[in-house]
Design an enzyme around this catalytic site. Sequence first.
Site, PDB file in Angstrom:
ATOM      1  N   ARG A 115      27.015  76.091  74.605  1.00  0.00           N
ATOM      2  CA  ARG A 115      27.199  77.161  75.220  1.00  0.00           C
ATOM      3  C   ARG A 115      26.098  78.323  75.275  1.00  0.00           C
ATOM      4  NH1 ARG A 115      30.533  74.437  77.106  1.00  0.00           N
ATOM      5  NH2 ARG A 115      32.822  74.692  76.993  1.00  0.00           N
ATOM      6  N   HIS A 172      24.749  72.930  84.091  1.00  0.00           N
ATOM      7  CA  HIS A 172      25.826  72.686  82.950  1.00  0.00           C
ATOM      8  C   HIS A 172      26.547  71.269  83.520  1.00  0.00           C
ATOM      9  CE1 HIS A 172      29.209  74.557  80.365  1.00  0.00           C
ATOM     10  NE2 HIS A 172      29.286  73.072  80.423  1.00  0.00           N
TER      11      HIS A 172
HETATM   12  C1  GLV Z   1      31.737  71.281  79.030  1.00  0.00           C
HETATM   13  O1  GLV Z   1      30.829  72.224  78.816  1.00  0.00           O
HETATM   14  C2  GLV Z   1      32.843  71.170  78.199  1.00  0.00           C
HETATM   15  O2  GLV Z   1      33.424  71.640  77.355  1.00  0.00           O
HETATM   16  O3  GLV Z   1      33.503  69.916  77.990  1.00  0.00           O
END
Ligand code: GLV
Length: 320
Positions: A235, A283
């Site tokens: 994160r 991401h």
């Molecule tokens: C992606 O970041 C997840 O939490 O699966």
Amino acid sequence: MKLAVWDPDEPFRRWRDALAQHAGELRLAVEVFDAVEQPDEQADFALVWKPPAEWLAGQQELRAVFNLGAGVDALLPLMRAHAPQVPLIRLEDAGMGRQMADYVAEAVLHAYRRMDDYAALQAHGTWEPLVLAHRTGFGVGFLGLGHMGLAAARRVQAMEFPVLACTRSGTPRAATAAGTAFDGPVYGIDRLYEFLAHCRVLVVLLPLTADTHGLLDYGALSQLPRGAYVINAGRGAALREQDLLDLLDQQHLGGATLDVFETEPLPPDHPLWSHPRVRITPHVAAQTLVGPAAAQIMRKIAALERGDAPGGIVDARLGY
Ligand code: GLV
């Protein structure tokens, strides 16, 4: 039983078909509906990715909520506010571990083989072999050793790099059905600075909680040895981006591969985009796979139906 799916990123029929298939295998009678289309319909179980607070607040019959991802930082505050008694359950690997291992392995080799340095030489048409570090001294440290961290650490270990880890409790991770034990030193978070001093590459795979928010600030990142490389695929808010940039510009840090950011999408004018020692992905390191996720969720629902506690129940106090 009625299953609501709230996932604006995925065509609903993919979830419906996969859930129906696995429910059939487990002999469970389910009715699956698209909560985005039918927000007023009440469900027994909800499968969600970033649902709106009003929708969650309007669900009165929920027996459990499944997060369609690994990290629950976005959902947990909504659960606390609107469904505090309902168990929140997260995916455990479900095909994401292998993706994460691929992502981290590529970045570790990129750092080890000095690919940023070669890119800089190439830009000037310079043919210059560079010294390769001894692998035995090239420690790869995993900050966070959950499902994602462990999968990535095992891969890097199989690539014959020395591995080390730092976790909240500092207890070693044993072998599981999914693979071998983590075979390296494990530091408790109280020894974070000592751990960082041994990392030629730091792999951040932390959940975002009150304890991890901003954990990797200037003071922490400057404990890394000179030239160290940072990979963040957990994160974004665990790492202070401006402090990372400062340490890159001071040439204390050698480079970074980043998949997650303090603000997503990363704003177009953000200095990380154009930094020559930073690689950016949007991401995507480990994405939810509908088939394995649906299979796992149906198994967890079957466990709940039997009165057993499935794995992956979030501890609201710890935040993951
Ligand atoms: C992606 O970041 C997840 O939490 O699966």
